[in-house]
Each structure stands twice: as C-alpha cells, then as structure tokens.
Design a protein around this motif. Structure first.
Motif, PDB file in Angstrom:
ATOM      1  N   TYR A   1       2.746  45.302  35.939  1.00 54.59           N
ATOM      2  CA  TYR A   1       1.394  45.089  35.428  1.00 54.59           C
ATOM      3  C   TYR A   1       0.480  46.190  35.937  1.00 54.59           C
ATOM      4  CZ  TYR A   1       2.683  40.539  33.682  1.00 54.59           C
ATOM      5  OH  TYR A   1       3.285  39.533  32.972  1.00 54.59           O
TER       6      TYR A   1
ATOM      7  N   THR B   1       0.540  34.837  34.774  1.00 55.75           N
ATOM      8  CA  THR B   1       1.805  35.558  34.607  1.00 55.75           C
ATOM      9  C   THR B   1       2.794  35.098  35.676  1.00 55.75           C
ATOM     10  OG1 THR B   1       1.308  37.350  36.148  1.00 55.75           O
ATOM     11  CG2 THR B   1       0.474  37.596  33.897  1.00 55.75           C
ATOM     12  N   GLU B   2       3.953  35.753  35.713  1.00 59.13           N
ATOM     13  CA  GLU B   2       4.952  35.405  36.722  1.00 59.13           C
ATOM     14  C   GLU B   2       4.647  36.076  38.065  1.00 59.13           C
ATOM     15  OE1 GLU B   2       5.257  37.398  34.239  1.00 59.13           O
ATOM     16  OE2 GLU B   2       6.332  39.218  34.852  1.00 59.13           O
ATOM     17  N   LEU B   3       3.564  36.873  38.109  1.00 57.20           N
ATOM     18  CA  LEU B   3       3.271  37.623  39.331  1.00 57.20           C
ATOM     19  C   LEU B   3       3.124  36.770  40.594  1.00 57.20           C
ATOM     20  CD1 LEU B   3       0.766  40.526  38.494  1.00 57.20           C
ATOM     21  CD2 LEU B   3       3.104  40.710  39.332  1.00 57.20           C
TER      22      LEU B   3
ATOM     23  N   GLU C   1     -13.012  37.256  38.392  1.00 57.69           N
ATOM     24  CA  GLU C   1     -12.416  35.936  38.200  1.00 57.69           C
ATOM     25  C   GLU C   1     -11.467  35.941  37.006  1.00 57.69           C
ATOM     26  OE1 GLU C   1     -12.175  32.911  39.567  1.00 57.69           O
ATOM     27  OE2 GLU C   1     -12.947  34.004  41.299  1.00 57.69           O
TER      28      GLU C   1
ATOM     29  N   TYR D   1      -4.542  45.413  31.744  1.00 58.05           N
ATOM     30  CA  TYR D   1      -5.914  44.923  31.843  1.00 58.05           C
ATOM     31  C   TYR D   1      -6.829  46.082  32.187  1.00 58.05           C
ATOM     32  CZ  TYR D   1      -3.577  40.457  31.950  1.00 58.05           C
ATOM     33  OH  TYR D   1      -2.791  39.388  31.613  1.00 58.05           O
TER      34      TYR D   1
ATOM     35  N   LEU E   1      -9.885  38.404  35.726  1.00 59.74           N
ATOM     36  CA  LEU E   1      -8.665  39.168  35.995  1.00 59.74           C
ATOM     37  C   LEU E   1      -7.657  38.300  36.745  1.00 59.74           C
ATOM     38  CD1 LEU E   1      -7.019  41.806  35.927  1.00 59.74           C
ATOM     39  CD2 LEU E   1      -8.054  42.388  38.117  1.00 59.74           C
ATOM     40  N   PHE E   2      -8.122  37.622  37.798  1.00 66.02           N
ATOM     41  CA  PHE E   2      -7.177  36.809  38.564  1.00 66.02           C
ATOM     42  C   PHE E   2      -6.678  35.614  37.775  1.00 66.02           C
ATOM     43  CE2 PHE E   2      -8.607  39.431  42.070  1.00 66.02           C
ATOM     44  CZ  PHE E   2      -7.380  39.725  42.631  1.00 66.02           C
ATOM     45  N   THR E   3      -7.531  35.072  36.925  1.00 62.74           N
ATOM     46  CA  THR E   3      -7.070  33.975  36.074  1.00 62.74           C
ATOM     47  C   THR E   3      -5.934  34.485  35.189  1.00 62.74           C
ATOM     48  OG1 THR E   3      -9.292  33.086  36.077  1.00 62.74           O
ATOM     49  CG2 THR E   3      -7.798  32.247  34.376  1.00 62.74           C
ATOM     50  N   ALA E   4      -6.135  35.674  34.643  1.00 63.11           N
ATOM     51  CA  ALA E   4      -5.099  36.256  33.782  1.00 63.11           C
ATOM     52  C   ALA E   4      -3.827  36.543  34.584  1.00 63.11           C
ATOM     53  CB  ALA E   4      -5.617  37.537  33.135  1.00 63.11           C
ATOM     54  N   LEU E   5      -3.981  37.132  35.768  1.00 62.80           N
ATOM     55  CA  LEU E   5      -2.802  37.464  36.576  1.00 62.80           C
ATOM     56  C   LEU E   5      -2.067  36.209  37.031  1.00 62.80           C
ATOM     57  CD1 LEU E   5      -4.099  40.446  38.801  1.00 62.80           C
ATOM     58  CD2 LEU E   5      -2.662  40.575  36.752  1.00 62.80           C
ATOM     59  N   PHE E   6      -2.825  35.168  37.346  1.00 62.53           N
ATOM     60  CA  PHE E   6      -2.180  33.931  37.797  1.00 62.53           C
ATOM     61  C   PHE E   6      -1.435  33.229  36.669  1.00 62.53           C
ATOM     62  CE2 PHE E   6      -4.133  34.349  41.871  1.00 62.53           C
ATOM     63  CZ  PHE E   6      -3.304  33.616  42.709  1.00 62.53           C
TER      64      PHE E   6
ATOM     65  N   ARG F   1      -8.457  33.097  46.442  1.00 62.89           N
ATOM     66  CA  ARG F   1      -7.209  32.541  45.905  1.00 62.89           C
ATOM     67  C   ARG F   1      -6.028  32.700  46.849  1.00 62.89           C
ATOM     68  NH1 ARG F   1      -7.236  31.993  39.805  1.00 62.89           N
ATOM     69  NH2 ARG F   1      -9.333  32.632  39.238  1.00 62.89           N
ATOM     70  N   LYS F   2      -6.281  33.192  48.017  1.00 65.03           N
ATOM     71  CA  LYS F   2      -5.172  33.373  48.971  1.00 65.03           C
ATOM     72  C   LYS F   2      -4.024  34.153  48.353  1.00 65.03           C
ATOM     73  CE  LYS F   2      -5.639  30.121  52.559  1.00 65.03           C
ATOM     74  NZ  LYS F   2      -5.372  28.767  52.915  1.00 65.03           N
ATOM     75  N   THR F   3      -4.322  35.326  47.924  1.00 69.85           N
ATOM     76  CA  THR F   3      -3.279  36.120  47.296  1.00 69.85           C
ATOM     77  C   THR F   3      -2.390  36.823  48.305  1.00 69.85           C
ATOM     78  OG1 THR F   3      -4.917  37.838  47.123  1.00 69.85           O
ATOM     79  CG2 THR F   3      -4.479  36.571  45.143  1.00 69.85           C
ATOM     80  N   THR F   4      -2.800  36.763  49.578  1.00 65.56           N
ATOM     81  CA  THR F   4      -1.997  37.460  50.575  1.00 65.56           C
ATOM     82  C   THR F   4      -0.575  36.925  50.580  1.00 65.56           C
ATOM     83  OG1 THR F   4      -3.998  37.513  51.860  1.00 65.56           O
ATOM     84  CG2 THR F   4      -2.005  38.228  52.958  1.00 65.56           C
TER      85      THR F   4
ATOM     86  N   TRP G   1       1.989  34.640  45.992  1.00 66.38           N
ATOM     87  CA  TRP G   1       0.576  34.268  46.013  1.00 66.38           C
ATOM     88  C   TRP G   1       0.474  32.761  45.812  1.00 66.38           C
ATOM     89  CZ3 TRP G   1      -1.975  38.144  42.017  1.00 66.38           C
ATOM     90  CH2 TRP G   1      -1.926  39.431  42.551  1.00 66.38           C
TER      91      TRP G   1
ATOM     92  N   ALA H   1     -12.746  37.642  45.012  1.00 67.99           N
ATOM     93  CA  ALA H   1     -11.981  36.724  44.166  1.00 67.99           C
ATOM     94  C   ALA H   1     -10.566  36.538  44.711  1.00 67.99           C
ATOM     95  CB  ALA H   1     -11.935  37.261  42.737  1.00 67.99           C
TER      96      ALA H   1
END
Ligand SMILES: Cc1cc2nc3c(=O)[nH]c(=O)nc-3n(C[C@H](O)[C@H](O)[C@H](O)COP(=O)(O)OP(=O)(O)OC[C@H]3O[C@@H](n4cnc5c(N)ncnc54)[C@H](O)[C@@H]3O)c2cc1C
Lengths: 280, 354
Positions: B310, A268-270, A259, B328, A261-266, B348-351, A276, B344
């Motif tokens: 990243y 960013t501009e990624l 969780e 990270y 990690l994704f919070t951190a990635l979200f 979040r629907k990262t697709t 996504w 996770a």
C-alpha cells in the motif's frame, strides 16, 4: 608508484529511457549517456589516494567507440590515462565474459605502466544492476575482494595495507586487506569532484587508448563476447503495470483526512499483517 | 610497487575435459548467518527451492558455514532441506570471500548440484560473484521469480533496466546454474522440527595464510535501520525541508512501527544518512505500507518502492507524479498532515504489538 585502475561503464541515463509501446522493447537511442553513478565514486576514491600518496590512475572501460566520452570525463576529473577496450568481438558479453576482458585489460595495463595495486569498481551499474563484475574481476586477478565499501579509512603505503568500511544490511564491517585488492564503491563513499579547468583542457585534447581483440596477446576467444557468456535471455517483457486506483482523500479538516486514511487502512488486511489493534 | 605476479588459479569458461552434466543433480542453498543467526532469506530460498526440487525429483541441499553454527543444521532441515553440509571452523568465524567461496566450491565440485541459490544480500552477492567466476558458470542476480522447466533449466527472472522490463535468464551449457534472489520475495515453509536428514561435514580446505583480509570489527547499525526488511516505511523528500522535518517523519514511523526512508536529493543534502535512501541508487524496498511525504515521484525513486503493498502519497502539488502510483493520496501540506496522522495513529494503537 602506486598504480590504481578504475573500471567504469557508460550507461544510458535512466530518466530518458522509454519503452516502445508498439514493440515492447526498450528505446535506448536518444537517452544521454553518463558515467555510471557508482563508478564515479570509485574514481574519486582513486583520485583522493593519488592526492595523498601519489599514484597513477588508469581508467578503463569496455564498450562501444562512443564510450570515449566517458573516458574523457574521467580524464577531466584527474585520471592519468584512459583505455577504451572496444571491438565487435567483445559485444554481447554477460558478467562472466566482461570480467574476463576487464581482468585481461588490467593485466595489460600492468604490463604497460607497472602492476596494478588497487582496482576500483562501482558497486553495480544502473543499467545492469548485477554487481557481479567487480567480484568477477577480483577473482580473475586473484586480488582481495572488498565489495560495498562506503569508506576508505586508511592506507599504509609501506605495509601496503588498506582498511575499509563495508556497508552491510545490519551494520558496518571494518576490514583490513593487503594489496593488491579490488574495491567496489557505494554512493556513500564520497562526492565526486568537479572537473578542474586544466583537467577540462587536457580532456579536450586527450585521445583515449583503444585496445581491440588484436591488441591482447593471449586472449582466449572462447571466453569473450557472446560466445564466452554462459547466460542468455530466454524471454523479456514489459511487466504489466497494475493500474492503481488512486483514492484522493478529501475532508474538511486534516484531522478528518487522517481519520479517513486510517479507516481505509483498517479496512484492509494491513492491521492483521502489521499487528495493529483497533482501540475499543 | 606491486609484488611480483604470482601464479593465479586457472579460471576459464571451458570446463576441463568432457563433462558429464547429467551427474549434476539437486539444488543447493547456501545459508547466510551472522553470529549463528540465519538470515531470513536463506529459509525463504529453501522454501522456494523445495518446490523446484520436488518438480525435478531431486534432493534439496543446504550448506551451513561459519563457526559454532551447528545448531543451524536442525533449522535447515526444519525449513525443507533433505541433506545438510556443515562446515564449522574458526577460520570461518567472519565472512571472507576467499574462505567462504572455497568451501562452497568444495561442495559444488564434490556433490555437483545442478542449481545453486544464494540470498541477494551484500554478502550473498559478494560470494555468488566469486563462486560463479571460479566454477565457471552463469549467474543471475537479484531474482524475483524462480522456476525450473521440463529441460531442468533454471528460469531465473529478474527486473531489468530500472524495473522497466523483466527478463528470464537461462544458463543452458553450464552447471550449476546459479542465481541470487532478493530477500522478502519468497515465503519460507512453516518450520517443521520433525524433519531431519543426512549431515555431511565439510572441513574447509584453506589456510589463514591464503587469506589477505581480516575483519577488524563489526559495528551494528545504530538504530538498526533495515529498509529492505521493513514492513512500514515513512519516506520523505525535498518537501520535508530540513533535517528537523525528518524528526517529524521519525515520530510517525515510530508510532506505526516503521522506519524512515528518503529520496536522493535529501540524502545528498545531508538531511539524513545514505542508508535511508530508497530508489535506483538506494535500496529497493517492498514494505506493506509506504508513506511518501513531500516526494515528487521521479522514476528513480519509484522503481525502489513501487512494489509496496500500500502506498500513501502526501504532496501539496495535486499534479505530482507520486499520486499516480499511490493507493491513497492526500493533497496538502505535510507539516499539517503528518501531525494529524500521528494523532490518529496513536488513537488507534497502531504500534506493532508483537
Ligand atoms: C542516475 C540517477 C539515479 C537516481 N537515483 C535516485 C534514487 O535512488 N532515489 C531517489 O529518490 N532519487 C534518485 N534520483 C533523483 C531523482 O531523479 C529525483 O531527483 C528525486 O527522486 C527527487 O526527489 P524529491 O522527490 O525529494 O524532490 P523533488 O522532486 O524536488 O520533490 C519535492 C516534492 O515535495 C513537494 N512538497 C514541497 N513542500 C511540501 C510540503 N510542505 N508538503 C507537501 N509536499 C511538499 C513538492 O510538491 C514536490 O513534489 C536519481 C537520479 C539520477 C539521475
């Protein structure tokens, strides 16, 4: 008999190469020298053709006298003859000058042992990384050019036709070529054999054939070495390593860490760049 | 058993007679295509070349070659070309070194560009090496930066020695100055369909009988794995343990809209195909997100992925070198971490939605 030439280069093992922090230059000294990774695939392919159809395999390299070690390694694997083209006049060559000398060497080897039907090169060297010498040599010799080959599918000694698989970014191309041809080898092509005991014994006694500028009858000296090289290094430097601030994620459970990690990635501009979408 | 030596085309460093280099003007970009679809790198090169051509106050030319590729002329203008050469003929149906290099040489000899740029794809490198030898001129491979200076010299910058150094290469005495440049390094200009210009047809001066190769077929890669163009890569090393372990990575890659990468030892062990290998003897990649699982971080691997936007490292050894270049880090067993990431990510629907 089929005559196959294999072009090799002795390169420093990159694991051992370091940058001198004071002068910002590369310390090559002390780095053990190895035969370029891809060239050994070319040699193996040549040896496989030799096993199946019978062939003379001539290995050649342009390099310093110490490159005789690389030649001996190839002899131990099963090459018939090894030529070391070595002379201060050849030093400082870029890919254009190198391909000229290698082309001349293959011609000369053809005069000595019979015309060369097939040439193998590695797809590129691990120190120069250009991949330009193979095409350059094919051009000089006016041979069919087959680069980035991952497989020799078939060879017909009667029709002198070879079918290879060229590996491209988006797929594989099956190409048929008429000899004489030049092939550059990818890592996928094969697994180089180990030296056999008789091979090792032969290599121990073997003296590579050394050719200097004087051994070539019509070498154009304006095309070799530094003089024959149109490219020059204007400037070189050690790229600044962007210090990376590594964030080690620690959490009570792996799910928590995931969780985080994704919070951190979200943050960013990624997500914007990757399309996504955040739920909810 | 070789055939008699035939007379060879003269290939030499010294150009015939006195050459007036000042006649050479403008930048030529060779457009690469397959089945009429242009490679992105061609438009990226046009974008970068546009900037340089403006600096040189010289025309930007594009060469479109193939069979039934006329529609690409419009695209070449839309992406920045001032002038387009079109060579459209059945003999150019498949890329073959002899026919394609012949057409390029026709254009270079007749229209004398001062700079020629080609994408550093497999095909592009094959072609560029042949052209530069025939011209003859200097060629710099795999550039990551291009510029022109006040002497109109092309400054072609590329990594050297496994990316430990960077060097700017110049070709001072010959024209055209040639370079290949990596895909994904430069940005294409926004497409402007209002742009247009002069089209010049180039009939290929080559006969089928001069070409000793024939393309029998093209087999599209099964999953179309294309590491170099991938935006997300989930890569695994020896820590993944087995071919089955890579299915887990594939699952995460699927959820993230990415592809699977690998280190050399696992490729050599046959756990996954060679086309997945990242590093010095594999592909050089620059995705937006690189997840390295069970990879120690040897230099030969790192040089192939260090320019990712990243980097996430997962390793059970807190001392693993891969962490030092990662943004990270997760210290732990990948067989626990990856499933948690899949869960996770799904939530979040990262697709990729587009
Ligand atoms: C000339 C030359 C060229 C080369 N070219 C390349 C190249 O192009 N690409 C390349 O990748 N390598 C290349 N190599 C090889 C390179 O030197 C390394 O050997 C290789 O990258 C190491 O692969 P690895 O990280 O998978 O394996 P290892 O170094 O064995 O690392 C495995 C890692 O997995 C971790 N691990 C184990 N189990 C788990 C678990 N359950 N969960 C989490 N972590 C775990 C371990 O802690 C360890 O750090 C080259 C070498 C040479 C000499």
């Amino acid at each position: 008999m089929l005559h196959i030439a294999v072009c090799i280069k002795q390169v420093p093992d990159s694991r051992e190469m370091r940058i001198d922090p004071k002068t910002n230059t590369l310390i090559r000294q002390g780095a053990p020298a190895i035969v370029n990774y891809f060239d050994l695939r070319g040699l193996e392919a040549a040896l496989q053709l030799k096993d199946e159809f019978g062939a003379r395999v001539t290995v050649l390299t342009m390099g310093p006298p110490s490159a005789d070690k690389a030649i001996k390694e190839c002899i131990a694997m099963g090459a018939d003859e090894g030529i070391l083209v070595s002379d201060r006049g050849f030093a400082g060559a870029d890919t254009l000058a190198t391909s000229y000398v290698v082309g001349q060497t293959i011609d000369k080897a053809g005069e000595v042992w019979g015309p060369v039907d097939l040439v193998f090169c590695g797809k590129q060297t691990i120190d120069g990384d250009t991949g330009q010498v193979g095409p350059g040599v094919a051009c000089r010799l006016d041979y069919e050019q087959l680069t980035y080959v991952e497989k020799v599918e078939s060879f017909d000694p009667n029709t002198r036709e070879i079918v290879v698989h060229r590996h491209l970014e988006d797929g594989v191309e099956r190409v048929q070529a008429k000899l004489p041809a030049l092939i550059t080898a990818l890592a996928e092509m094969n697994k180089p054999r180990r030296a056999s005991l008789p091979g090792v014994l032969r290599a121990a006694r073997y003296q590579p054939i050394v050719w200097t500028t004087n051994d070539f009858t019509d070498l154009d000296r304006s095309k070799i070495g530094l003089r024959g090289s149109p490219t020059v290094v204007g400037r070189s430097w050690v790229p600044e390593q962007k210090p990376v601030n590594t964030k080690i994620l620690t959490g009570d459970t792996v799910n928590q860490v995931a969780e985080d990690l994704f919070t951190a990635l979200f943050a960013t501009e990624l997500p914007g760049k990757l399309g996504w979408v955040q739920e909810g | 058993m070789a055939e008699e030596k035939k007379s060879r085309p003269a290939v030499g460093l010294q150009p015939e007679g006195d050459v007036d280099w000042s006649q050479y003007r403008g930048i030529l970009v060779v457009v690469e295509q397959r089945d009429g679809v242009a490679k992105k790198v061609s438009w990226q090169l046009l974008g970068e070349a546009r900037r340089m051509a403006d600096k040189l106050q010289a025309p930007l030319m594009a060469l479109v070659l193939g069979h039934q590729v006329g529609h690409l002329v419009k695209e070449a203008f839309a992406y920045g070309a001032d002038q387009v050469f079109l060579s459209d003929a059945p003999i150019l149906q498949d890329y073959r070194t002899r026919s394609y290099s012949r057409v390029c040489l026709q254009v270079i000899r007749e229209y004398k560009p001062e700079i020629v740029l080609i994408g550093a794809t497999y095909t592009g490198r094959d072609l560029a090496g042949a052209i530069a030898t025939h011209v003859p001129t200097g060629l710099t491979a795999d550039c990551t930066q291009l510029d022109v200076d006040e002497n109109r010299l092309l400054n072609a910058t590329r990594p050297a020695f496994s990316e430990k150094m960077v060097a700017t290469i110049l070709c001072k005495q010959f024209k055209p100055q040639m370079a290949t440049a990596r895909p994904g390094v430069f940005a294409a200009l926004p497409r402007d369909d209002a742009r247009s210009g002069q089209v010049i047809e180039i009939p290929p001066q080559i006969e089928e009988s001069e070409i000793g190769t024939r393309v029998l077929e093209f087999i599209q890669e099964r999953q179309g794995i294309n590491l170099e163009d991938a935006e997300v890569i989930v890569a695994g090393g020896r820590g993944v343990g087995s071919p089955e372990g890579f299915r887990l990575l594939q699952e995460l890659a699927d959820v993230l809209g990415g592809v699977v990468g690998a280190t050399r030892p696992v490729v050599e062990a046959g756990w996954i195909g060679h086309e997945h290998q990242v590093g010095q003897t594999g592909s050089t990649v620059r995705p937006k997100l690189y997840i390295a699982a069970g990879i120690s971080g040897a230099v030969q691997h790192v040089v192939g992925m260090q320019h990712s936007d990243y980097i996430v490292a997962i390793n059970k050894d807190p001392e693993a070198p891969i962490f030092s270049g990662a943004h990270y880090g997760i210290v732990g067993d990948l067989f626990e971490v990856i499933p948690a990431l899949i869960t996770a990510a799904k939530a979040r629907k990262t697709t990729h939605v587009s």
